[in-house]
Scaffold this motif. Sequence first.
Motif, PDB file in Angstrom:
ATOM      1  N   ARG A 160      33.124  22.905  30.158  1.00  0.00           N
ATOM      2  CA  ARG A 160      32.573  23.996  29.487  1.00  0.00           C
ATOM      3  C   ARG A 160      33.222  24.650  28.309  1.00  0.00           C
ATOM      4  N   GLY A 161      34.270  23.857  27.810  1.00  0.00           N
ATOM      5  CA  GLY A 161      34.926  24.160  26.586  1.00  0.00           C
ATOM      6  C   GLY A 161      35.554  25.484  26.562  1.00  0.00           C
ATOM      7  N   GLU A 162      36.001  26.093  27.371  1.00  0.00           N
ATOM      8  CA  GLU A 162      36.677  27.345  27.542  1.00  0.00           C
ATOM      9  C   GLU A 162      37.540  27.513  28.832  1.00  0.00           C
ATOM     10  N   LYS A 163      38.342  28.677  28.647  1.00  0.00           N
ATOM     11  CA  LYS A 163      39.406  28.517  29.741  1.00  0.00           C
ATOM     12  C   LYS A 163      38.935  29.721  30.762  1.00  0.00           C
ATOM     13  N   ALA A 164      39.334  29.342  32.117  1.00  0.00           N
ATOM     14  CA  ALA A 164      38.939  29.757  33.554  1.00  0.00           C
ATOM     15  C   ALA A 164      39.831  31.014  33.300  1.00  0.00           C
ATOM     16  N   PRO A 165      39.436  32.221  34.105  1.00  0.00           N
ATOM     17  CA  PRO A 165      40.333  33.416  34.432  1.00  0.00           C
ATOM     18  C   PRO A 165      41.641  32.711  34.973  1.00  0.00           C
ATOM     19  N   GLU A 166      42.947  33.504  34.618  1.00  0.00           N
ATOM     20  CA  GLU A 166      44.211  33.033  35.365  1.00  0.00           C
ATOM     21  C   GLU A 166      44.373  33.165  36.588  1.00  0.00           C
ATOM     22  N   THR A 167      43.802  33.903  37.400  1.00  0.00           N
ATOM     23  CA  THR A 167      43.711  34.233  38.653  1.00  0.00           C
ATOM     24  C   THR A 167      42.323  33.891  39.218  1.00  0.00           C
ATOM     25  N   PRO A 168      42.033  32.797  40.191  1.00  0.00           N
ATOM     26  CA  PRO A 168      40.888  32.456  40.731  1.00  0.00           C
ATOM     27  C   PRO A 168      40.146  33.608  41.682  1.00  0.00           C
ATOM     28  N   TYR A 169      38.993  33.801  41.393  1.00  0.00           N
ATOM     29  CA  TYR A 169      38.225  34.810  42.423  1.00  0.00           C
ATOM     30  C   TYR A 169      38.413  34.579  43.701  1.00  0.00           C
ATOM     31  N   ASP A 170      39.037  35.572  44.670  1.00  0.00           N
ATOM     32  CA  ASP A 170      39.321  35.733  45.887  1.00  0.00           C
ATOM     33  C   ASP A 170      38.196  36.467  46.750  1.00  0.00           C
ATOM     34  N   PRO A 171      37.315  35.730  47.383  1.00  0.00           N
ATOM     35  CA  PRO A 171      36.428  36.686  48.052  1.00  0.00           C
ATOM     36  C   PRO A 171      36.897  37.320  49.297  1.00  0.00           C
ATOM     37  N   LYS A 172      38.133  36.918  49.805  1.00  0.00           N
ATOM     38  CA  LYS A 172      38.732  37.517  51.226  1.00  0.00           C
ATOM     39  C   LYS A 172      39.458  38.849  50.520  1.00  0.00           C
ATOM     40  N   GLN A 173      40.096  38.769  49.381  1.00  0.00           N
ATOM     41  CA  GLN A 173      40.696  39.983  48.625  1.00  0.00           C
ATOM     42  C   GLN A 173      39.563  40.978  48.185  1.00  0.00           C
ATOM     43  N   VAL A 174      38.472  40.592  47.800  1.00  0.00           N
ATOM     44  CA  VAL A 174      37.495  41.325  47.181  1.00  0.00           C
ATOM     45  C   VAL A 174      36.764  42.213  48.414  1.00  0.00           C
ATOM     46  N   ARG A 175      36.503  41.252  49.507  1.00  0.00           N
ATOM     47  CA  ARG A 175      36.298  42.156  50.768  1.00  0.00           C
ATOM     48  C   ARG A 175      37.085  43.299  51.401  1.00  0.00           C
ATOM     49  N   ILE A 176      38.336  42.957  51.497  1.00  0.00           N
ATOM     50  CA  ILE A 176      39.411  43.924  51.696  1.00  0.00           C
ATOM     51  C   ILE A 176      39.387  44.982  50.819  1.00  0.00           C
ATOM     52  N   GLU A 177      39.334  44.634  49.499  1.00  0.00           N
ATOM     53  CA  GLU A 177      39.051  45.781  48.766  1.00  0.00           C
ATOM     54  C   GLU A 177      37.945  46.744  48.731  1.00  0.00           C
ATOM     55  N   GLN A 178      36.782  46.045  49.117  1.00  0.00           N
ATOM     56  CA  GLN A 178      35.559  46.765  49.461  1.00  0.00           C
ATOM     57  C   GLN A 178      35.733  47.688  50.534  1.00  0.00           C
ATOM     58  N   ARG A 179      36.386  47.266  51.574  1.00  0.00           N
ATOM     59  CA  ARG A 179      36.501  47.812  52.872  1.00  0.00           C
ATOM     60  C   ARG A 179      37.483  49.168  52.570  1.00  0.00           C
ATOM     61  N   ARG A 180      38.453  49.042  51.871  1.00  0.00           N
ATOM     62  CA  ARG A 180      39.358  49.985  51.668  1.00  0.00           C
ATOM     63  C   ARG A 180      38.820  51.238  50.917  1.00  0.00           C
ATOM     64  N   ARG A 181      37.897  50.847  49.776  1.00  0.00           N
ATOM     65  CA  ARG A 181      37.094  51.880  49.073  1.00  0.00           C
ATOM     66  C   ARG A 181      36.194  52.578  50.047  1.00  0.00           C
ATOM     67  N   ALA A 182      35.340  51.655  50.931  1.00  0.00           N
ATOM     68  CA  ALA A 182      34.583  52.366  51.734  1.00  0.00           C
ATOM     69  C   ALA A 182      35.238  53.152  52.902  1.00  0.00           C
ATOM     70  N   THR A 183      36.539  52.971  53.276  1.00  0.00           N
ATOM     71  CA  THR A 183      37.170  53.793  54.185  1.00  0.00           C
ATOM     72  C   THR A 183      37.745  54.908  53.437  1.00  0.00           C
ATOM     73  N   HIS A 184      38.229  54.816  52.277  1.00  0.00           N
ATOM     74  CA  HIS A 184      39.236  55.622  51.626  1.00  0.00           C
ATOM     75  C   HIS A 184      38.586  55.870  50.222  1.00  0.00           C
ATOM     76  N   PRO A 185      37.362  56.592  50.063  1.00  0.00           N
ATOM     77  CA  PRO A 185      36.845  56.749  48.718  1.00  0.00           C
ATOM     78  C   PRO A 185      37.502  57.529  47.935  1.00  0.00           C
ATOM     79  N   GLU A 186      38.213  58.618  48.446  1.00  0.00           N
ATOM     80  CA  GLU A 186      39.068  59.314  47.643  1.00  0.00           C
ATOM     81  C   GLU A 186      40.020  59.024  46.876  1.00  0.00           C
ATOM     82  N   GLN A 187      40.840  57.623  47.662  1.00  0.00           N
ATOM     83  CA  GLN A 187      41.858  56.656  46.943  1.00  0.00           C
ATOM     84  C   GLN A 187      41.287  56.107  45.951  1.00  0.00           C
ATOM     85  N   ALA A 188      40.128  55.320  46.138  1.00  0.00           N
ATOM     86  CA  ALA A 188      39.422  54.649  45.363  1.00  0.00           C
ATOM     87  C   ALA A 188      39.121  55.439  43.856  1.00  0.00           C
ATOM     88  N   GLU A 189      38.500  56.431  43.999  1.00  0.00           N
ATOM     89  CA  GLU A 189      38.333  57.456  42.876  1.00  0.00           C
ATOM     90  C   GLU A 189      39.631  57.889  42.251  1.00  0.00           C
TER      91      GLU A 189
END
Length: 264
Positions: A220-249
């Motif tokens: 591709r002739g370009e650099k990838a993000p320094e930290t790879p996308y982690d679907p597990k961590q994304v799901r954890i963050e989504q659940r946290r936001r759904a459970t504690h929306p006030e903390q996310a805000e």
Amino acid sequence: MPRRRIGFWYRFAAVLCKPPLVVLLKRDWRGMENIPADGGFITVVNHNSHVDPFAYAHFQYNTGRVPRFLAKSGLFKKGFVGAAMRGTGQIPVYRESTDALSAFRAAIAAVERGECVAFYPEGTLTRDPHLWPMTGKTGAARVALQTRCPVIPVAQWGANLLLAPYAKKPDLLPRKTHQVLAGPPVDLSRFYDKEMTPELLKEATEVIMAAVTAQLETIRGEKAPETPYDPKQVRIEQRRRATHPEQAEHHVMGKQGQEEEQST
């Protein structure tokens, strides 16, 4: 590179699949010299389109070393597809059952017989917004460390331009180019002769995925993000936001305040 015995079913599949692939995709294939001519090995490949298993299989078929893919067990059960999967020696993966480890054992046995096993270590189409490789699962590292076979990092790009991830309709025109770059074997020797702990497998997997990503950066002739996308961590963050929306805000507001302070 000498051609090995491929068998009826693989040749039959090639007769069916190669003509449409040749019509739909131009080819820019590099690194075939890194595919071992003899002995068992594994390839580790990124996944960004439902078309790319066929396009990648075309690349490796042309090296004379056909790949044995790990695939969902349901594909092996019925009809022509099932017969083709069994006949070409693909390896069924049984999820959430007593046979879940059979794919791992079959992959090791195939490597020990001198065959190639192709891994899609992400386990699914990448969910990275820019289609970089995600974090990988540890199956390829486990097979590699147990057999000490060569691990060939392979990156591909272009099938995703023909059929984007999760898209239903292909983009046929203009004709797309399928780019493949196979790199030299990944050096995993520092992990040999050590207890195969989850931590060790995770570290070895990160080394393997970094090698695949490096090949894709070259394509591709370009650099990838320094930290790879982690679907597990994304799901954890989504659940946290759904459970504690006030903390996310609160988190978002705090981040915005920091950005405003920095801008002033």
